[in-house]
Design a protein around this motif. Structure first.
Motif, PDB file in Angstrom:
ATOM      1  N   ASP A  58      -4.895  -2.957  -4.599  1.00 20.43           N
ATOM      2  CA  ASP A  58      -6.085  -3.220  -3.790  1.00 20.43           C
ATOM      3  C   ASP A  58      -6.111  -2.179  -2.669  1.00 20.43           C
ATOM      4  OD1 ASP A  58      -8.102  -4.190  -2.281  1.00 20.43           O
ATOM      5  OD2 ASP A  58      -7.221  -6.159  -1.908  1.00 20.43           O
ATOM      6  N   TYR A  59      -6.530  -0.948  -3.029  1.00 19.33           N
ATOM      7  CA  TYR A  59      -6.322   0.168  -2.122  1.00 19.33           C
ATOM      8  C   TYR A  59      -7.246   0.167  -0.912  1.00 19.33           C
ATOM      9  CZ  TYR A  59      -3.413   1.687  -5.935  1.00 19.33           C
ATOM     10  OH  TYR A  59      -2.447   1.729  -6.883  1.00 19.33           O
ATOM     11  N   ARG A  60      -8.417  -0.410  -1.068  1.00 22.29           N
ATOM     12  CA  ARG A  60      -9.347  -0.426   0.072  1.00 22.29           C
ATOM     13  C   ARG A  60      -8.772  -1.289   1.198  1.00 22.29           C
ATOM     14  NH1 ARG A  60     -15.190  -0.187  -0.144  1.00 22.29           N
ATOM     15  NH2 ARG A  60     -15.481   1.930  -0.833  1.00 22.29           N
ATOM     16  N   ASN A  61      -8.308  -2.500   0.810  1.00 23.93           N
ATOM     17  CA  ASN A  61      -7.721  -3.382   1.810  1.00 23.93           C
ATOM     18  C   ASN A  61      -6.469  -2.768   2.399  1.00 23.93           C
ATOM     19  OD1 ASN A  61      -9.341  -5.513   2.188  1.00 23.93           O
ATOM     20  ND2 ASN A  61      -8.560  -6.691   0.459  1.00 23.93           N
ATOM     21  N   ALA A  62      -5.669  -2.135   1.509  1.00 24.83           N
ATOM     22  CA  ALA A  62      -4.426  -1.522   1.963  1.00 24.83           C
ATOM     23  C   ALA A  62      -4.748  -0.481   3.029  1.00 24.83           C
ATOM     24  CB  ALA A  62      -3.707  -0.883   0.787  1.00 24.83           C
ATOM     25  N   ALA A  63      -5.759   0.357   2.759  1.00 28.35           N
ATOM     26  CA  ALA A  63      -6.106   1.427   3.706  1.00 28.35           C
ATOM     27  C   ALA A  63      -6.474   0.836   5.062  1.00 28.35           C
ATOM     28  CB  ALA A  63      -7.251   2.253   3.152  1.00 28.35           C
ATOM     29  N   SER A  64      -7.320  -0.222   5.045  1.00 29.05           N
ATOM     30  CA  SER A  64      -7.723  -0.763   6.347  1.00 29.05           C
ATOM     31  C   SER A  64      -6.527  -1.408   7.050  1.00 29.05           C
ATOM     32  CB  SER A  64      -8.892  -1.735   6.195  1.00 29.05           C
ATOM     33  OG  SER A  64      -8.558  -2.726   5.285  1.00 29.05           O
ATOM     34  N   GLY A  65      -5.600  -2.015   6.268  1.00 23.88           N
ATOM     35  CA  GLY A  65      -4.393  -2.615   6.847  1.00 23.88           C
ATOM     36  C   GLY A  65      -3.530  -1.572   7.534  1.00 23.88           C
ATOM     37  N   PHE A  66      -3.314  -0.438   6.831  1.00 21.61           N
ATOM     38  CA  PHE A  66      -2.459   0.618   7.407  1.00 21.61           C
ATOM     39  C   PHE A  66      -3.114   1.225   8.657  1.00 21.61           C
ATOM     40  CE2 PHE A  66      -0.915   1.035   2.864  1.00 21.61           C
ATOM     41  CZ  PHE A  66       0.277   0.373   3.115  1.00 21.61           C
ATOM     42  N   GLU A  67      -4.432   1.397   8.556  1.00 17.88           N
ATOM     43  CA  GLU A  67      -5.135   1.972   9.709  1.00 17.88           C
ATOM     44  C   GLU A  67      -4.991   1.073  10.938  1.00 17.88           C
ATOM     45  OE1 GLU A  67      -8.976   2.815   8.108  1.00 17.88           O
ATOM     46  OE2 GLU A  67      -8.315   4.802   7.455  1.00 17.88           O
ATOM     47  N   GLU A  68      -5.070  -0.228  10.678  1.00 15.63           N
ATOM     48  CA  GLU A  68      -4.941  -1.185  11.782  1.00 15.63           C
ATOM     49  C   GLU A  68      -3.542  -1.103  12.392  1.00 15.63           C
ATOM     50  OE1 GLU A  68      -6.341  -5.115  10.680  1.00 15.63           O
ATOM     51  OE2 GLU A  68      -5.071  -5.866  12.297  1.00 15.63           O
ATOM     52  N   THR A  69      -2.517  -1.000  11.517  1.00 17.88           N
ATOM     53  CA  THR A  69      -1.142  -0.910  12.010  1.00 17.88           C
ATOM     54  C   THR A  69      -0.970   0.336  12.874  1.00 17.88           C
ATOM     55  OG1 THR A  69      -0.536  -1.828   9.861  1.00 17.88           O
ATOM     56  CG2 THR A  69       1.270  -1.090  11.258  1.00 17.88           C
ATOM     57  N   ILE A  70      -1.537   1.459  12.391  1.00 18.58           N
ATOM     58  CA  ILE A  70      -1.395   2.716  13.146  1.00 18.58           C
ATOM     59  C   ILE A  70      -2.106   2.609  14.495  1.00 18.58           C
ATOM     60  CG2 ILE A  70      -1.995   5.179  13.167  1.00 18.58           C
ATOM     61  CD1 ILE A  70      -1.643   5.133  10.117  1.00 18.58           C
ATOM     62  N   LYS A  71      -3.246   1.894  14.469  1.00 19.44           N
ATOM     63  CA  LYS A  71      -3.992   1.733  15.723  1.00 19.44           C
ATOM     64  C   LYS A  71      -3.144   0.990  16.759  1.00 19.44           C
ATOM     65  CE  LYS A  71      -8.323  -0.240  16.681  1.00 19.44           C
ATOM     66  NZ  LYS A  71      -9.389  -1.030  16.066  1.00 19.44           N
ATOM     67  N   ASN A  72      -2.450  -0.053  16.283  1.00 23.43           N
ATOM     68  CA  ASN A  72      -1.613  -0.836  17.201  1.00 23.43           C
ATOM     69  C   ASN A  72      -0.323  -0.110  17.554  1.00 23.43           C
ATOM     70  OD1 ASN A  72      -3.472  -2.881  17.176  1.00 23.43           O
ATOM     71  ND2 ASN A  72      -2.551  -3.884  15.386  1.00 23.43           N
ATOM     72  N   ASP A  73       0.206   0.645  16.595  1.00 17.32           N
ATOM     73  CA  ASP A  73       1.473   1.319  16.839  1.00 17.32           C
ATOM     74  C   ASP A  73       1.399   2.738  16.256  1.00 17.32           C
ATOM     75  OD1 ASP A  73       4.060   2.107  17.136  1.00 17.32           O
ATOM     76  OD2 ASP A  73       4.846   0.872  15.500  1.00 17.32           O
ATOM     77  N   PRO A  74       0.886   3.692  17.049  1.00 16.18           N
ATOM     78  CA  PRO A  74       0.676   5.047  16.512  1.00 16.18           C
ATOM     79  C   PRO A  74       1.964   5.722  16.040  1.00 16.18           C
ATOM     80  CG  PRO A  74      -0.431   4.757  18.629  1.00 16.18           C
ATOM     81  CD  PRO A  74       0.435   3.573  18.434  1.00 16.18           C
ATOM     82  N   SER A  75       3.124   5.200  16.442  1.00 12.51           N
ATOM     83  CA  SER A  75       4.373   5.856  16.042  1.00 12.51           C
ATOM     84  C   SER A  75       4.885   5.337  14.690  1.00 12.51           C
ATOM     85  CB  SER A  75       5.432   5.633  17.108  1.00 12.51           C
ATOM     86  OG  SER A  75       5.739   4.256  17.160  1.00 12.51           O
ATOM     87  N   SER A  76       4.151   4.419  14.054  1.00  4.53           N
ATOM     88  CA  SER A  76       4.646   3.836  12.793  1.00  4.53           C
ATOM     89  C   SER A  76       4.541   4.851  11.644  1.00  4.53           C
ATOM     90  CB  SER A  76       3.842   2.583  12.446  1.00  4.53           C
ATOM     91  OG  SER A  76       4.172   2.183  11.139  1.00  4.53           O
ATOM     92  N   ILE A  77       5.712   5.412  11.301  1.00  6.10           N
ATOM     93  CA  ILE A  77       5.753   6.421  10.241  1.00  6.10           C
ATOM     94  C   ILE A  77       5.472   5.776   8.888  1.00  6.10           C
ATOM     95  CG2 ILE A  77       7.291   8.042   9.031  1.00  6.10           C
ATOM     96  CD1 ILE A  77       6.295   8.968  11.767  1.00  6.10           C
ATOM     97  N   SER A  78       5.998   4.550   8.695  1.00  6.23           N
ATOM     98  CA  SER A  78       5.788   3.878   7.403  1.00  6.23           C
ATOM     99  C   SER A  78       4.301   3.729   7.126  1.00  6.23           C
ATOM    100  CB  SER A  78       6.393   2.476   7.405  1.00  6.23           C
ATOM    101  OG  SER A  78       7.671   2.508   7.926  1.00  6.23           O
ATOM    102  N   ALA A  79       3.570   3.239   8.140  1.00  5.24           N
ATOM    103  CA  ALA A  79       2.137   3.007   7.939  1.00  5.24           C
ATOM    104  C   ALA A  79       1.435   4.324   7.633  1.00  5.24           C
ATOM    105  CB  ALA A  79       1.535   2.365   9.173  1.00  5.24           C
ATOM    106  N   CYS A  80       1.851   5.377   8.353  1.00  5.74           N
ATOM    107  CA  CYS A  80       1.235   6.691   8.167  1.00  5.74           C
ATOM    108  C   CYS A  80       1.492   7.195   6.735  1.00  5.74           C
ATOM    109  CB  CYS A  80       1.845   7.632   9.195  1.00  5.74           C
ATOM    110  SG  CYS A  80       0.941   9.135   9.388  1.00  5.74           S
ATOM    111  N   PHE A  81       2.746   7.024   6.301  1.00  9.03           N
ATOM    112  CA  PHE A  81       3.127   7.467   4.949  1.00  9.03           C
ATOM    113  C   PHE A  81       2.324   6.723   3.880  1.00  9.03           C
ATOM    114  CE2 PHE A  81       6.039   6.604   1.291  1.00  9.03           C
ATOM    115  CZ  PHE A  81       5.969   7.866   0.732  1.00  9.03           C
ATOM    116  N   PHE A  82       2.293   5.389   4.020  1.00  9.72           N
ATOM    117  CA  PHE A  82       1.596   4.600   2.995  1.00  9.72           C
ATOM    118  C   PHE A  82       0.084   4.813   3.051  1.00  9.72           C
ATOM    119  CE2 PHE A  82       5.596   2.246   2.657  1.00  9.72           C
ATOM    120  CZ  PHE A  82       5.715   2.255   1.282  1.00  9.72           C
ATOM    121  N   LEU A  83      -0.440   5.102   4.240  1.00  6.53           N
ATOM    122  CA  LEU A  83      -1.872   5.396   4.317  1.00  6.53           C
ATOM    123  C   LEU A  83      -2.168   6.689   3.533  1.00  6.53           C
ATOM    124  CD1 LEU A  83      -4.639   4.700   5.347  1.00  6.53           C
ATOM    125  CD2 LEU A  83      -4.139   5.879   7.480  1.00  6.53           C
TER     126      LEU A  83
END
Lengths: 342, 215
Positions: free
Chosen positions: A243-268
């Motif tokens: 479910d890539y659309r939801n995944a993308a918005s989830g990762f974007e939200e994580t990065i917004k809250n924590d810009p240093s999250s490398i995992s979220a950046c990688f998975f995005l």
């Protein structure tokens, strides 16, 4: 009306896949003409029964207003979304092309039978065989032909005897031209064979043969608070499910809250590859690579693949060179890709 | 040609093992995730219905293709809205959207026709004869299906609604073997009767005559 072979007898109404043996399989017993005729009937009847079904559906009238509104909205602001339009159009065009191919094949098959082409060609082959068997007559014909052409040749030689030297060189030249052309053909043939055997360096193909979605595992979430960790884990869950659309918005939200999250950046980055947004994927994965920490090698690998997909061989080679110099999971495959890129 | 045959054979041999019927929820979920196979499935399953609807209202096969495509795009936009809840069958919704779309397209065409004098287009004439032929074929199919005995007709109708032999057997209270046998017989009877139908013979003969002139 379109010919339609029915391959879908094993569908189930409740959404579960049916047992393979519980389906009608007698279509194969029909010849191609009958099959295409029955395909036409089936298509018409299926359409008719579906329309009856819809017209008898009590909801048919109740959704009228909603649909009217939707269609009016669509008509007002066409085109709505280029990506969606392309997505639907591509699939339907491919399907239409496939149906056309099947239709044309069936038509040709019917035509072949109608015109008894098989019979006609069989007749020709028979005739040819009988001629071959009665070789005697043919041989005498050949003899006469040879006799006349030889005598013509010798006559020409007689008249040209005084310039025999020139004739000889001319025939020699003829021979040499023949040999050169044969040699050229052979070289060309070998070149074509070698070229087709050598792996091609089509970057699209390379991408397709090496790309696989990441087998994601739960990331390290020590530095995060519970809410952030929760949203990251659920986004990775969406990625795993496709479910890539939801995944993308989830990762974007994580990065917004924590810009240093490398995992979220990688998975995005990975999600953007799945959504065919390769330039965005490259930006995200480059960030991960530049950070030189977590997911460094994985990001290099997927970054290289994303560059392959965009056709940027130079940048892709840089990524794979890095991986081929370091030990690990990506070492061998990077070397293979590099060999094909050179 | 040979490759075409192999290709088609492989498609027909392999496909039954992969195609399945989707529930409305599965369709919606797959559409939200942009899974291309569900669009292919929808086209295979519901295109006949849309094609017939468009045909009945004076449209061509190409019109139906365009309407189906636009209909799906509209639905996709709507389905992306997470708050949207489908209150009826997906099939009904799709049909309704396509029907409305085709009606608005027709209105536009009529309006255009009122403003501009119609030009003589040879293409249009071809479409017209094709339309008449299709009309005749449909009449023949309908007539012949109606001549089948009630049991055969019912079995075929359920088969066309994508039910499996076992489901039909359960529904009508027959054995699985009987349903398979009866369907096979009904199918042969149908093909036979259509081929013997005087109108069908006439269309085929005229088609062959035209082909003869062309070739």
């Amino acid at each position: 009306m379109n010919d339609r072979n029915r391959h879908n007898n094993n569908r189930s109404v409740n959404g579960n896949r049916k047992k393979l043996n519980d389906r009608f399989d007698d279509d194969l017993s029909l010849n191609s003409e009958d099959r295409s005729l029955f395909g036409n009937i089936s298509e018409y009847m299926q359409g008719r029964l579906d329309i009856n079904d819809v017209k008898n559906d009590p909801d048919y009238n109740s959704i009228d207003d909603l649909v009217k509104e939707m269609v009016a909205d669509y008509k007002k602001n066409v085109p709505v979304n280029k990506y969606d339009e392309k997505f639907i159009k591509d699939v339907l065009d491919r399907k239409a092309a496939e149906d056309k191919l099947i239709r044309e094949t069936n038509k040709t098959l019917n035509k072949t039978r109608e015109n008894d082409i098989n019979l006609v060609t069989a007749e020709w082959v028979k005739e040819w065989h009988s001629k071959k068997q009665s070789n005697g007559g043919r041989e005498s014909d050949e003899e006469i032909k040879h006799f006349i052409s030889d005598s013509m040749k010798s006559k020409a030689e007689d008249t040209d005897r005084n310039i025999a030297g020139t004739t000889k060189t001319r025939s020699n030249r003829k021979f040499s031209i023949r040999y050169i052309s044969l040699a050229a053909a052979a070289v060309l043939g070998v070149f074509v064979i070698v070229r087709s055997l050598l792996p091609s360096c089509d970057t699209e193909k390379l991408f397709a043969s090496y790309y696989q979605p990441m087998d994601a595992v739960s990331p390290v979430t020590r530095s995060m608070n519970d809410v952030q960790a929760g949203s990251l884990i659920s986004a990775i869950g969406s990625y795993k499910k496709g479910d890539y659309r939801n995944a993308a918005s989830g990762f974007e939200e994580t990065i917004k809250n924590d810009p240093s999250s490398i995992s979220a950046c990688f998975f995005l980055g990975l999600t953007q590859i799945e959504l065919n947004n390769y330039n965005q994927a490259i930006t995200r994965l480059s960030d991960v690579v530049n950070n030189q920490g977590e997911y460094m090698k994985e990001a290099q690998w997927y970054l290289g693949l994303a560059y392959l997909k965009t056709g940027d061989k130079k940048k892709a080679s840089e990524c794979f060179e890095y991986l081929s110099k370091s030990e690990g999971f990506y070492h061998d495959r990077s070397e293979k890709i590099l060999r094909r890129l050179k | 040609m040979f490759l075409y045959l192999i290709h088609n054979f492989l498609i027909s041999a392999i496909r039954p093992f992969f195609v399945k019927e989707y529930t409305d929820n599965e369709i919606i979920e797959c559409l939200r995730n942009r899974q291309s196979y569900v669009v292919q499935y929808l086209s295979e399953r519901y295109m006949p219905m849309i094609r017939l609807m468009v045909h009945n209202m004076g449209g061509s096969v190409d019109d139906a293709h365009d309407i189906f495509q636009d209909g799906l795009i509209i639905m996709l936009e709507k389905l992306d809205d997470k708050n949207f809840v489908l209150t009826c069958k997906f099939k009904t919704f799709l049909y309704c959207v396509c029907e409305k779309l085709w009606k608005t397209t027709l209105d536009k065409r009529h309006a255009a026709a009122n403003y501009f004098a119609r030009r003589d287009e040879p293409e249009g004439e071809n479409d017209f004869t094709e339309h008449i032929d299709q009309e005749l074929y449909m009449e023949i199919f309908k007539d012949v299906v109606d001549t089948l005995d009630p049991v055969s007709k019912k079995i075929l109708e359920l088969y066309w609604q994508e039910l499996s032999p076992q489901e039909i057997a359960d529904k009508l209270g027959y054995t699985n073997g009987y349903v398979r046998k009866k369907k096979c017989e009904a199918q042969s009877e149908l093909i036979d009767k259509i081929k013997k139908h005087p109108d069908y013979k006439r269309i085929i003969n005229s088609e062959n005559a035209i082909l003869g002139i062309v070739n």
